[in-house]
Enzyme design. Sequence first.
Site, mmCIF file in Angstrom:
data_model
loop_
_atom_site.group_PDB
_atom_site.id
_atom_site.type_symbol
_atom_site.label_atom_id
_atom_site.label_comp_id
_atom_site.label_asym_id
_atom_site.label_seq_id
_atom_site.Cartn_x
_atom_site.Cartn_y
_atom_site.Cartn_z
ATOM 1 N N LYS A 178 -13.741 -1.307 2.767
ATOM 2 C CA LYS A 178 -12.806 -1.292 3.896
ATOM 3 C C LYS A 178 -13.384 -0.466 5.038
ATOM 4 C CE LYS A 178 -8.456 0.609 5.536
ATOM 5 N NZ LYS A 178 -7.338 1.555 5.268
ATOM 6 N N THR A 204 1.360 3.429 9.857
ATOM 7 C CA THR A 204 0.540 4.453 9.221
ATOM 8 C C THR A 204 -0.840 4.554 9.849
ATOM 9 O OG1 THR A 204 -0.164 2.862 7.526
ATOM 10 C CG2 THR A 204 1.747 4.248 7.020
ATOM 11 N N GLN A 259 -1.170 -0.892 14.441
ATOM 12 C CA GLN A 259 -0.660 -1.826 13.438
ATOM 13 C C GLN A 259 0.449 -2.709 14.010
ATOM 14 O OE1 GLN A 259 0.574 0.684 10.157
ATOM 15 N NE2 GLN A 259 -1.335 0.325 9.053
ATOM 16 N N ARG A 287 -4.764 9.580 1.024
ATOM 17 C CA ARG A 287 -5.814 9.811 2.003
ATOM 18 C C ARG A 287 -6.090 11.294 2.253
ATOM 19 N NH1 ARG A 287 -8.522 6.576 2.196
ATOM 20 N NH2 ARG A 287 -7.426 4.872 3.254
ATOM 21 N N HIS A 305 -13.367 5.299 7.746
ATOM 22 C CA HIS A 305 -12.576 5.332 8.975
ATOM 23 C C HIS A 305 -13.331 6.077 10.059
ATOM 24 C CE1 HIS A 305 -9.672 4.716 5.722
ATOM 25 N NE2 HIS A 305 -8.910 4.104 6.618
ATOM 26 N N GLU A 330 0.867 -1.171 0.000
ATOM 27 C CA GLU A 330 0.000 0.000 0.000
ATOM 28 C C GLU A 330 0.905 1.222 0.000
ATOM 29 O OE1 GLU A 330 -3.539 2.369 2.374
ATOM 30 O OE2 GLU A 330 -1.843 1.547 3.481
ATOM 31 N N ARG A 346 1.271 4.922 0.432
ATOM 32 C CA ARG A 346 0.595 6.084 0.999
ATOM 33 C C ARG A 346 1.144 7.345 0.350
ATOM 34 N NH1 ARG A 346 -2.430 6.050 5.746
ATOM 35 N NH2 ARG A 346 -2.552 8.277 5.282
#
Length: 234
Positions: A148, A210, A214, A55, A122, A28, A30
């Site tokens: 997601k 990120t 995580q 994002r 999110h 991914e 970013r």
Amino acid sequence: MFEEFVLTASTAALSEEPRAREHADAVEFRMDLASDPLAQLDAYDGELPLLVTNRASWEGGEADDLGRFDALSTALGHDAVAAVDVELAALRGNAPEGERSRATALRDTAREEGIDVVVSVHDFESTPEPAALVDLLADAAREGDVGKLATTAVGPEDALAMIEATHEATAAGHRVATMCMGEPGRHTRAVTPIYGSRIGYAPVDAADATAPGQYPLATLRRLVDGLREGGSGT
């Protein structure tokens, strides 16, 4: 790309890709956190396919204007890019002015190029009830190829809600990626793939996370694979 679980190495530096190959299925990228992201894409000659994310600041990222869509559109022209992340709020018109038309156009371009669209939601404050989570996942999955959902867990009941919602949404035929941010929900990153989550996110190094909670990449790979193997035996 997401027919099965895909573990992505989340990074703002594509130069980390060689270190991710041992454990990751994809990267991914970013773009909103990266230095010269388009130049990095031009120079990329790695083996792992890319999920590109730029994002928006209103969704917790660092891209603060509509120019993020121009960068994403350019990114779609790179052969290594296999998927793109677009916020559900942008597609549904619940975002700042101008977002919806740009998000829809980006999704259309991705589909024309055969690139998967991850539609994301999110919540950085809480985790809704399971029924609300299932509705959000269904909405996101209908708008793209994978829905997601990342929420914030403040207690174990939130983690249970996400696991339940993952199972229900998957059973209903939706392709989803789910996780809880924050320490009380950290384990969901390893557990929800057992219930149908198709994407995991982890940094190559824990210091470069990120999102809150995580696991390092190698750790998440070991946990997910270990749980899967344990579930297939007696």
